[in-house]
Each structure stands twice: as C-alpha cells, then as structure tokens.
Motif scaffolding. Structure first.
Motif: not given
Length: 440
Positions: A217, A235-236
């Motif tokens: 990601e 996140q991630p």
C-alpha cells in the motif's frame, strides 16, 4: 525476535538481574589463548530451541573432526527478552562466549557491533554472501556475521487435511482468512487460529508478518518510519494490531493460548488440533523434530491483507554467528576458522540434514534438498513470482523491544488495538533515540 530467532523480546520480570547473574555464573570469555598442549577450546552461545541446538552440535562435530586442535562447546541461552538481555549483558561486561549466535537486522544493530564485535570484513567468505544478508549484519565500518540457517517467511502455517476436509481455499485477503477461520470454528474439530503466548515472542506475527501488505500500500513506509514520518497508529501499519484484536474478539484462538508454547503450536497444526498458526517458517525445523510424519500435512500461505492482487510473503534473513571483541589471540583465529567453515556448502548440507530448511540459503553454492517439507515448497512460487517483501527489521534499524509484550496484551483482550499501536509508537521512539537517529 527471529524475528529474530527468530528474534524477539518477551515479558520478563527482573530479566536484567537474571541475565547478569547468568552471565557472571556461566560464561567462559575469550582472552585465553589456548591450553598448554596447543589445543584451543571455544564456547559458542546459541538459543535453547531444540532445532537450534541440534544444528549447532552437528556443525561442531563436523568441524572438530577436521580440526582436532580446536574444540567447541555449545552453550545455550533462553529465547526472547531473557536471552536478549543476557547477550547484551555479556557483551557489555566482556564476558561473552567466544562465539555467539543472534539475530541480524535491527536487533543486531542494537548490540552496537562496532564497539562489541570483531569486524570480519576482510574474510574471504564475505563475497559469497547474498547482498541482502550482508546489509543485515553490517555497519558503515564493516561486516560482522556469517549466516546460520536460511531465509524464511512470516506466514500462516496450516493443516492441509483440515482445509481439504472442509473444502476451504487458500485465502488471499484478510476477509477470506476470517471466513475460513469461522468455518473451522463452526466445524468444531480444531482451533481455528493457534496462538502460543507461553512463548511471548510468537505473538508478534500478526503485526510483523503483515509488512508485505504495508509496503504494497505504501512502498515508502519503511523510510518514512525511520524518519519519524509514519506511525503504527495509522494505516496501513495499524491493520496488524486490528487483525490481532479481531481474531481474539471472535473467539478464534485455542483455549490455552495464554500458556501454550511455540513447540505446542507447531504440534497442534501438525496433528490437526489447530488449523492455522501465524508463524515464521523456521518452524519447519521444529516440525521435522517433533512431528516428522506431518511434513506433507503442514503447508504455508502468506498472512493476507486487503488486496488479493498484492498478496505475498514477508521475508526474513537468517540470523548470524558473531565473534565478540573479548575473543582474542589463538581463540580469535580459531573462531574465524569456524566461521569460515560455516560459510561453506558443506556446512549448508549439514544444516539441511540436521534440521529441515526454512527457506532458501543466502550463501553462494548452497542449495536446498529436493525433499523439503511442504511448508517450504509452498513458499517457492511466491519467490519465483517476486511476490515477497523484506520484513521491516531489514529495512529500518528501529524495532522497539516491547512489541511482543504489547501484542500479547492486545491478543489477550487486555489492551485495545489502538492503545497497543500507540504504546508501540512510544516504544519505537525510545529505541530510535537510543540509536541516535535524527528526527526523533
């Protein structure tokens, strides 16, 4: 953790005091140059894992057969934080064994190798090592270790028979993994997900094994993390903590997760008492020691994330064998001779024969045998297709020592995922400051 031996600190009450007493009581350090009859006696400190000790002794036996003037006694230490503290204490006090095995990567860097270890940059075997491994046992000043073992993956070990009986497919997303786990729970014949907090270092895999998905990601995450621009509360990277909390809250763990040990976990997935076990693939060695009849029963798949298209393995480099600066004179020359032997195809063959390989070797000329366990052969397609990423500890020098304490708490329902991630960000901050990294 090994991790380091795998790698890997554990919750330990008074661990520093234990380490100091063990260090002062049990170590023979290396200033002596040998005995009066011309022989040299060394000690080699390794962790007390059954497979580790078997391999170390097999290497020593072979080396001594060809070098009768050198004897090596294998000494053991605990795994986890007790072992980490013992290693650090012995290095700090000059009481380390003549040789010692330890993690590569960030935990290696935390030992201040320039100050505590013998620089091996001039040894002929350095050019035979995989470049990725060299990076994990080096500083700007030189190379300090020779690999022991093979590369490995942080993945999910699973019982192929259970998957076949229930008609389950290998999951490529987290949602599919949870759906499989709930189907196994409904069947009622096995623990869906094995956890083994009796050996607390094992609790880290939901976070550490997820790193392929983090990089998928955000390819710059490791650099941003090192530069204090990326956090686990976001996140991630936060997903690993979330997954651990979710699996606990859905009742997917074995009932004895709080007390079960790593050896128990491997046996559970081998015998069908457990269906899936997030773990490093060095478990192949333990499997072939405790449950060799299950070599074709226990398979491997990556810890899945949100996207099937980026599903892949998080990969670890092997640990190293090092020489402390307290080893001098004839002992130093004998220790270097042993490391030269460890970096040979003959040594790799002995390692393969002693314990099951956990993945590809990182020494030129070393090949895996054809009859490796299924959990190892299952890894090969991901390597062949380039569906791998290095674990964070090989892309950043920062790894907080309290991660496994935190993941035990999250995985036991004591701490929320959000609080656990925040605690780890603070733990990481302390480690980065200790290492003197700018921006922290």
């Amino acid at each position: 953790m090994v991790p380091r031996t795998p790698r890997r600190s554990i919750v330990a009450l008074g661990a520093g005091g234990i380490a100091l007493s063990l260090a002062l009581a049990g170590c023979s350090a290396g200033g002596d140059s040998g005995s009066s009859d011309g022989t040299v006696s060394l000690t080699w400190l390794v962790d007390n894992g059954e497979a580790t000790v078997v391999t170390a002794q097999a290497l020593v036996d072979a080396f001594e057969a060809d070098n009768p003037d050198i004897s090596i006694e294998v000494q053991t230490r605990p795994q986890g934080a007790d072992g980490d503290n013992l290693v650090k204490t012995r290095l700090a006090t000059g009481e380390m064994d003549d040789l010692f095995s330890y993690n590569s990567g960030s935990l290696f860097q935390a030992l201040s190798p320039d100050d505590t270890m013998v620089n091996l940059d001039d040894q002929g075997w350095v050019d035979k090592l995989d470049e990725n491994f060299v990076k994990t046992v080096s500083t700007d000043n030189g190379v300090y270790g020779v690999p022991l073992g093979q590369s490995m993956a942080g993945a999910v070990l699973y019982n192929k028979d259970i998957y076949e009986q229930l008609g389950l497919e290998i999951p490529t997303t987290w949602d599919e993994f949870i759906a499989n786990s709930e189907a196994i729970k409904q069947a009622g014949t096995a623990a869906p997900i094995v956890q083994t907090y009796g050996d607390t270092w094992t609790s880290q895999l939901f976070v550490l094994g997820d790193f392929n998905n983090v990089l998928a990601e955000d390819p710059n995450w490791a650099d941003d993390y090192t530069n204090n621009k990326a956090k686990y509360v976001d996140q991630p990277a936060f997903a690993g903590f979330e997954h651990l909390q979710e699996a606990f809250e859905k009742g997917l763990f074995n009932e004895d997760f709080a007390s079960a040990t790593y050896n128990d976990g491997v046996s559970m997935v081998a015998t069908g008492a457990g269906a899936q076990y997030p773990m490093l693939t060095f478990a192949a060695s333990q499997l072939m020691t405790s449950n060799p009849d299950a070599a074709d029963v226990v398979g491997t798949f990556p810890l899945p994330g949100p996207d099937a298209d980026t599903n892949g393995l998080t990969v670890w480099m092997p640990g190293g064998v090092y020489i402390p600066k307290s080893t001098e004179g004839d002992k130093l020359e004998a220790a270097k001779k042993f490391l030269d032997f460890v970096a040979t195809p003959a040594s790799c063959d002995i390692q393969s024969e002693s314990t099951a390989p956990q993945g590809p070797f990182v020494v030129e000329g070393c090949d895996l045998p054809e009859d490796v366990p299924a959990m190892i052969s299952d890894m090969q397609p991901y390597f062949d297709e380039g569906k791998t990423n290095l674990a964070l500890e090989f892309l950043s020098p920062i790894k907080g020592p309290a991660l496994e304490q935190i993941t035990v708490a999250v995985g036991s329902g004591i701490t929320s995922a959000a609080d656990g991630a925040a605690q780890y960000d603070e733990d990481v901050k302390k480690q980065a400051q200790q290492l003197g990294i700018e921006g922290w």
